[in-house]
Structure formats: structure tokens, C-alpha cells
Design a protein around this motif. Structure first.
Motif, short mmCIF file in Angstrom:
data_model
loop_
_atom_site.label_atom_id
_atom_site.label_comp_id
_atom_site.label_asym_id
_atom_site.label_seq_id
_atom_site.Cartn_x
_atom_site.Cartn_y
_atom_site.Cartn_z
N TYR A 100 0.84 -1.20 0.00
CA TYR A 100 0.00 0.00 0.00
C TYR A 100 0.88 1.26 0.00
O TYR A 100 2.04 1.21 0.38
CB TYR A 100 -0.97 0.01 1.19
N SER A 101 0.31 2.34 -0.49
CA SER A 101 0.95 3.64 -0.40
C SER A 101 0.08 4.49 0.50
O SER A 101 -1.09 4.19 0.70
CB SER A 101 1.04 4.31 -1.77
N MET A 102 0.67 5.55 1.03
CA MET A 102 -0.13 6.34 1.94
C MET A 102 0.11 7.83 1.77
O MET A 102 1.24 8.27 1.59
CB MET A 102 0.18 5.95 3.39
N ILE A 103 -0.99 8.57 1.83
CA ILE A 103 -0.89 10.01 1.97
C ILE A 103 -1.69 10.37 3.22
O ILE A 103 -2.88 10.09 3.30
CB ILE A 103 -1.43 10.75 0.73
N ALA A 104 -0.98 10.91 4.19
CA ALA A 104 -1.63 11.26 5.46
C ALA A 104 -1.62 12.77 5.57
O ALA A 104 -0.57 13.40 5.53
CB ALA A 104 -0.87 10.63 6.62
N SER A 105 -2.78 13.33 5.69
CA SER A 105 -2.87 14.78 5.67
C SER A 105 -3.54 15.29 6.94
O SER A 105 -4.72 15.03 7.17
CB SER A 105 -3.68 15.20 4.44
N HIS A 106 -2.77 15.97 7.74
CA HIS A 106 -3.25 16.33 9.07
C HIS A 106 -3.35 17.84 9.26
O HIS A 106 -2.59 18.60 8.65
CB HIS A 106 -2.29 15.83 10.16
N THR A 107 -4.23 18.21 10.16
CA THR A 107 -4.18 19.58 10.65
C THR A 107 -4.23 19.51 12.17
O THR A 107 -4.96 18.71 12.76
CB THR A 107 -5.31 20.46 10.06
N ILE A 108 -3.38 20.28 12.81
CA ILE A 108 -3.25 20.19 14.25
C ILE A 108 -3.33 21.60 14.84
O ILE A 108 -2.51 22.46 14.50
CB ILE A 108 -1.91 19.53 14.63
N ASN A 109 -4.34 21.81 15.66
CA ASN A 109 -4.47 23.12 16.29
C ASN A 109 -4.00 23.03 17.73
O ASN A 109 -4.51 22.21 18.49
CB ASN A 109 -5.93 23.57 16.29
N VAL A 110 -3.06 23.87 18.06
CA VAL A 110 -2.54 23.83 19.42
C VAL A 110 -3.01 25.10 20.13
O VAL A 110 -2.61 26.21 19.77
CB VAL A 110 -1.00 23.74 19.42
N ALA A 111 -3.90 24.92 21.11
CA ALA A 111 -4.52 26.07 21.78
C ALA A 111 -3.54 26.74 22.75
O ALA A 111 -2.41 26.28 22.94
CB ALA A 111 -5.77 25.61 22.52
N GLN A 112 -4.00 27.81 23.37
CA GLN A 112 -3.15 28.57 24.29
C GLN A 112 -2.50 27.69 25.34
O GLN A 112 -3.15 26.84 25.94
CB GLN A 112 -4.00 29.60 25.02
N ASN A 113 -1.21 27.93 25.54
CA ASN A 113 -0.46 27.22 26.58
C ASN A 113 -0.42 25.71 26.41
O ASN A 113 -0.05 25.00 27.34
CB ASN A 113 -1.04 27.48 27.97
N ALA A 114 -0.85 25.23 25.29
CA ALA A 114 -0.84 23.78 25.10
C ALA A 114 0.48 23.34 24.48
O ALA A 114 1.21 24.13 23.88
CB ALA A 114 -2.00 23.35 24.23
N ASN A 115 0.74 22.06 24.66
CA ASN A 115 1.98 21.46 24.24
C ASN A 115 1.70 20.31 23.30
O ASN A 115 1.02 19.37 23.68
CB ASN A 115 2.59 20.79 25.49
#
Ligand SMILES: Nc1ncnc2c1ncn2[C@@H]1O[C@H](COP(=O)(O)OP(=O)(O)OP(=O)(O)O)[C@@H](O)[C@H]1O
Ligand SMILES: [Mg+2]
Lengths: 399, 250
Positions: A196-211
Motif C-alpha cells: 500500500y501507499s499512503m498520503i496522510a494529511s493532518h491539521t493540528i491546532n494547538v490552543a493557548q499554553n498547550a503542548n
């Protein structure tokens, strides 16, 4: 289905092909960005067209009630098992990133209106295991992941597959990392002629003071690309690390955008790449500091070791800044194993191959050791060694 | 007495530069051979040629070990067969744990000899013994190989490897440089412990001090790529006094 028919189409035409009448804004985003090709910035180094041109079967993504298990098991895009009491369910995604750079992020959402929603409760540690069992198939799914404010959760992502061929997996996360929380994500994907081949497309929101701690380990052959957009709010922090160990004709890597929007946010991104045989590694990473992001701190670095003449690294760390109150650094190096070090080991009776392995692991170890869980760490080490020896049985770098 | 190693008319280059120009040397089993000679004479080059270092291009002559020409034998094979070089400048290898390295080397050797590999516990017991003997801090083996070691600590680590691997031809390239008096004594004791009447030692040095501890049987003077004189230990005093200028090829 053949995705290449969506090439150069208007949003109406795309909607017609996909049989989607609403979701106009998504269709428009996909049409504007265009189906990826070599001309598309994010896919320039990845043979995406060949993957999109194939004829794929599509599975009916009918959610089912998951069996109890110690991990979340997603089989061909469907949750088949989950820990009891964990909130994993199917839901329409209401928060889509309308500013993503990746057209396939939108295609993914269009194909998978029902997403897998995971709400992490408290300080949990959860393993998500993706399994692929179908050949000649476009396996598509999206995961929406939330954690809780003030909590420290960990996600381990692993991938397994049955004997398959010609499958394309298109998946990705919409992650919302809550205020004052920590989310640690460790992804390990070992592919060796996996089918298999893979395309992984993410969006990551990091809120205030978050790690956000994001560690990815991509090992072996085949073709896979991970695309991230990470958005940082005030005082948010991301620590991203990417280990790439490739052999055979692998084409794999990371395309990312870390966007600083809030003040005092910080990001570090470190890529370590080891490339053998005819493999191609990609690290195409942009840090974007918006004019609202005063006092940003950003550091980005890529190091590559080429073990073979045929291997090739594309390392493009980039910085785009709209403000001058910031501290930023970036750099990339490409080299070979140190001859003196190799010789020193060999002069003590350690074989050439073992000496190479020791040095390669030493190089990778700074990233591997960041994985705190010893079982997961062991897993990565084993995959790494396996890929190392697989590389040797298949190519001529045994010299 | 038959030799354990015989070097015949060795000619070797580093890059385009001829360094060894027809060097002859025989190492006798159970004996300590010292090599002295001016800077740049080719002492380290000789030691590198013997272990098969990639820098050195042997253009003529033979290195014969146990009656076999080893010119084209891979470095790790030479090591497994019992040739050991303590480097003048041991390299640092970040990320490689010293104990792991030592155990890997030891087990490679044991495997070669058809012996069982040593497990971690047995290995650590062995280590403890050597560390005490060499007066080394126990954290030396938990750190990265040679990384941040002082000059003296690096040299002790070389000796530790020698003791562990129990080689038959031991080349010590300036093992005494950078050692304080206590370290010199500890290192010398380690070396003397290895004397078993069969092993042969090739000690490269600029100073007589170490030779007070590890009594040499022969002194060879290496100058301009050749051994120009071989004599007994009495030559050391003469060299200390008059230097190499007065020594003529025999
Ligand atoms: N890697 C190298 N590249 C170029 N020249 C070299 C290299 N290594 C050694 N040489 C040269 O070869 C010659 C012999 O060097 P070698 O290290 O064998 O001398 P030595 O007798 O060990 O000297 P010292 O007593 O200073 O250690 C010197 O002129 C040195 O500059
Ligand atoms: Mg020298």
C-alpha cells in the motif's frame, strides 16, 4: 474510481463526480488548490500522479459498534475495536481547516464526511492501530481527535497490513489540542514492500499554553507522505521530531507547515534521515510566523546520512516571517557515515555491516529515546533493525 | 625463533605521499618491541598499515601474520585474528554506549572463536575487574564511547579494550602521551598483565619513561619510512642523550 478525473475541474464538476451537492466551500478549496501533481508545491518530490491515476475500489464505510480491546483498532478505515469506556464514535466533522495547503486534505474530507471522532479523557495513553486488508482499494478515512484541557494524553499510532497490493490509503487527523494540555503523539510506520501507499494529511491546532509533542518514525521502503499543518496559538508549543530510515526504492517523508499565530509560541522541529539504496527522503518544512505572532521562537533542523550513492535527500527547511520580534534558526546537512568511526569499530573485530548499524542507530537514537514507553521504543528499534538488514539483503550497499 | 609477524620491504603511501619506503621488521612472540623515531617518520602509518586502515595504501611489500600475507585482509578480520592497535588518537563516537561497544566487540571475538556470547551480567563482572585494575571510574563505560573523555581516559579505554579482546599482536601507538604519572603506571600494569610469553608488543613512543615500566626486548629506530637500527634496550639512553641525528642506517 479513478481520482485523476478530478484534475483541472471546477468545484461543480468535482461535486458532480463525487456525487456531492452541499459542502461547496470544500469543493471550492479542492478546485482552487487543484488535484496534486508535480506542479503542486507540496507534492513536487513525490510521484503522486501515478498513485492518483490508478483505478481503485471504494469500500462502503459503514460504521459498526466496536469490540472491546486494549487499543483502538481501525480496519480499512472502520473502527472495529476500542477500549471500553473510551469515547470513539462516528460523527460529521464540523471544524474543517479552511486554510490548509494540501488539496488532499479537502479531498479526504469530501470522501469521508463521517469521521472517526476520538475524545481523549484525562491523562490517558492510547494506541491506535491501523490495519489494511484490501487490495486495489482507495482506503479513505478521517479522524477527529480532541483531548481535555489541563490533561496529558499520549497516542501511539501503529500500522499493520495483510498481504495486499496496489492500495492507496488517504487518511489524516484533525487534532484539537486543548488549552493548557499536553498531547504526545508517537507514530511508527514500518513498511517493507507492504502493498500500500499512503498520503496522510493532518491539521493540528494547538490552543493557548498547550503542548504538542509529535514524533514520527517512518521506516522501510514504499511510498508514503505525511503532510502536517500545525497552528500555534499564544504560548503554545510544538516539539516535532521525524525519523526517516529508508531502503529500496522508498519515497517517503514529511511536508509540513508550522504556523505561528499567537504571541510567545515556540516550535522545534528536528528531522533525522538515513537513506539507503535508491531511496528518496523528503523534508519540506515551512515555518510561518504571522504578524500577530510576536516573540516567536522557532528552530528547525534536518540532518541526513546517505548510505548509498543512489539515495537522495530533499531537505527544504524554510522560514516565512511577517514580523521581526522573533528568534528563529534553521538548517540542513547531508553527509555520510564517519569513516574514522566506522574504522574504529571494525578495528575491534566488529563487522562492517554491524559497525554501520551501530553508527546508524546512534544517529537515530536521540529521537528514538524520546519515546518514553519502553515497549513502543523497543518496537521502533526492532523495526529499525529489520529495515536495516532488509536493506542489505536487497541492495548492493554491502561493501 | 620464528616470528609472529613479519613485515617485508613495506612501501606505503598516504594520498600521493610515500611514507613507508621499504620497511622491514620482525616481531617475536612473547617479546616487547619498541619503536622510536622523529615526528612524521611514519610510525603511526606503519601501525595503520598493519591493521588495514583506509588511509594507507600499501604499494609494495608484505605484512605477514602467522605465516599468512594479510595485505588484503579486511580490518575486522585482522582484529578477529588477534591484531590490536591502540590508536594514537582514539575517535569519539557520540550515541554509542561504551559498554555496549565493548560487549559487541568481545562477543564478535568470542563468536569468531566458536565460544558462547557473554551475557550482560557476566560482562559487567568482567568489566568491574578491569576497571579496578586500570583505576577507571565506573561511569566511563556507561558514557558514549570516548566522548568527552580526557586524553588519559581515552588511553585507558584503549587498554581496557586490549585486555578484553586478548589479542596476540598488540600495537600501542603513543599510549603514554598525555598520561599523568598514576595513569602511566596503571596503563603499564595493564600491559604487563597481558604478557604471557606468547603475545608480542609493538610499543611506539617518544619517551623512555614507559619503557622503564614495560621492559622492551628490542628498540627499533624508524626514520624516513624505514627501520634504520635495531638494538637492545641500552639504545634508549643513547637516543635520549643524542637524539636521532647521529643514527645512521645499518
Ligand atoms: N591522512 C594523512 N594525509 C596526509 N598526510 C598524512 C596523513 N597521515 C599522515 N600523513 C603524513 O605522513 C607522514 C607520517 O606520519 P605518521 O603519522 O606516520 O608519523 P609519526 O611517525 O607517527 O609521527 P608522530 O611521532 O608525530 O606521531 C607525516 O608527514 C604526515 O604528515
Ligand atoms: Mg604517530
Amino acid at each position: 474510481m479513478n481520482l485523476s478525473i478530478l484534475k483541472n475541474k471546477t468545484s461543480e464538476e468535482i461535486g458532480k463526480h463525487l456525487d456531492i451537492k452541499d459542502r461547496v466551500t470544500l469543493l471550492e478549496r479542492l478546485s482552487t488548490l487543484g488535484l496534486p501533481s508535480k506542479k503542486n508545491e507540496a507534492y513536487r518530490y513525490f510521484d503522486v500522479e501515478k498513485l492518483l491515476e490508478k483505478e481503485y475500489k471504494i469500500l462502503d464505510n459503514l460504521p459498526m459498534s466496536p469490540k472491546p480491546s486494549n487499543k483502538i483498532e481501525i480496519k480499512d478505515g472502520i473502527v472495529v475495536a476500542a477500549p471500553q469506556g473510551m469515547r470513539v464514535y462516528s460523527e460529521h466533522c464540523d471544524k474543517i481547516d479552511m486554510d490548509h495547503f494540501d488539496p488532499l486534505y479537502y479531498l479526504g474530507h469530501l470522501l469521508s464526511p463521517q469521521t472517526i471522532k476520538i475524545e481523549l479523557d484525562g491523562d490517558v495513553e492510547v494506541e491506535i492501530e491501523h490495519t489494511f486488508t484490501q487490495s486495489d482499494t482507495l482506503i479513505h478515512y478521517r479522524i477527529v481527535l480532541y483531548n481535555q484541557a489541563n490533561r496529558h494524553a499520549t497516542v501511539y499510532e501503529n500500522f499493520v497490513h495483510e498481504t495486499i497490493e496496489n492500495t492507496l490509503v488517504l487518511y489524516g487527523y484533525d487534532m484539537h489540542i486543548a488549552q493548557d494540555s499536553t498531547l504526545r503523539v508517537v507514530k511508527m510506520q514500518s513498511m517493507q514492500h507492504s502493498g500500500y501507499s499512503m498520503i496522510a494529511s493532518h491539521t493540528i491546532n494547538v490552543a493557548q499554553n498547550a503542548n504538542a509533542l509529535l514524533k514520527t518514525f517512518d521506516i522501510g521502503s514504499d511510498q508514503a507522505l505525511q503532510l502536517f499543518k500545525i497552528t500555534l496559538d499564544t504560548h503554545a508549543h510544538v516539539d516535532a521530531g521525524h525519523l526517516l530510515y529508508l531502503n529500496a526504492n522508498a519515497k517517503r517523508g514529511t511536508v509540513s507547515q508550522i504556523v505561528h499565530t499567537g504571541e510567545y509560541a515556540s516550535s522545534t522541529q528536528e528531522a533525522k534521515n538515513i537513506l539507503d539504496a535508491q531511496s528518496r527522503g523528503i523534508f519540506d518544512a515551512l515555518i510561518k510566523v504571522e504578524n500577530t505572532a510576536k516573540y516567536t521562537k522557532a528552530a528547525q533542523n534536518s540532518q541526513a546520512i546517505l548510505l548509498h550513492d543512489g539515495a537522495y535527500m530533499i531537505a527544504k527547511p524554510q522560514l516565512e516571517i511577517y514580523i521581526d520580534e522573533l528568534e528563529a534558526s534553521h538548517g540542513a546537512t547531508i553527509g555520510q557515515l564517519d569513516k574514522q568511526q566506522l574504522f574504529y569499530l571494525e578495528s575491534r573485530g566488529i563487522s562492517h555491516v554491524e559497525a554501520k548499524k551501530i553508527l546508524v542507530i546512534a544517529f537515530a537514537n536521540t529521537l528514538i529515546e524520546q519515546v518514553k514507553d519502553s515497549r513502543q521504543q523497543e518496537r521502533i528499534k526492532i523495526a529499525f533493525e529489520k529495515a536495516f538488514y532488509a536493506g542489505y539483503s536487497e541492495n548492493s550497499s554491502l561493501s | 625463533m620464528s616470528s609472529i609477524m613479519k613485515i617485508e620491504n613495506l612501501q606505503a603511501k598516504i594520498g600521493d605521499k610515500e611514507i613507508l619506503k621499504g620497511l622491514n621488521l620482525e616481531l617475536e612472540p612473547g617479546k616487547v618491541h619498541a619503536i622510536m623515531g622523529p615526528n612524521g617518520a611514519g610510525k603511526s602509518t606503519l601501525s595503520k598499515a598493519i591493521v588495514g586502515h583506509y588511509d594507507v595504501d600499501v604499494t609494495d611489500g608484505n605484512i605477514i601474520y602467522k605465516n599468512q600475507i594479510i595485505n588484503d585482509i579486511a580490518p575486522e578480520k585482522r582484529a578477529l585474528e588477534g591484531i590490536f592497535l591502540s590508536f594514537q588518537h582514539p575517535v569519539e563516537i557520540p550515541g554509542v554506549n561504551n559498554a555496549y561497544f565493548l560487549r559487541t566487540a568481545l562477543n564478535a571475538k568470542r563468536k569468531h572463536e566458536g565460544k558462547e556470547e557473554l551475557d550482560a551480567a557476566a560482562f559487567l563482572r568482567l568489566m568491574k575487574e578491569y576497571l579496578t585494575l586500570l583505576d577507571m571510574k565506573s561511569d566511563m563505560i556507561s558514557r558514549s564511547l570516548n566522548v568527552g573523555f580526557s586524553g588519559g581516559e581515552k588511553k585507558r579505554n584503549e587498554i581496557l579494550q586490549m585486555m578484553l579482546l586478548e589479542p596476540e599482536v598488540i600495537i600501542l601507538d603513543e599510549i603514554d602521551s598525555g598520561l599523568d604519572i598514576d595513569a602511566l603506571r596503571a596503563v603499564s600494569e595493564g600491559i604487563n598483565k597481558m604478557k604471557d610469553g606468547k603475545r608480542s608488543f609493538l610499543v611506539i613512543t617518544h619517551y623512555s619513561r614507559i619503557l622503564d615500566y614495560i621492559k622492551p626486548d628490542y628498540i627499533h629506530v624508524l626514520k624516513e619510512g624505514k627501520i634504520i637500527k635495531t638494538a637492545g634496550p641500552e639504545l634508549v639512553a643513547q637516543l635520549e642523550e643524542h637524539g636521532y641525528d647521529g643514527i645512521e642506517e645499518e
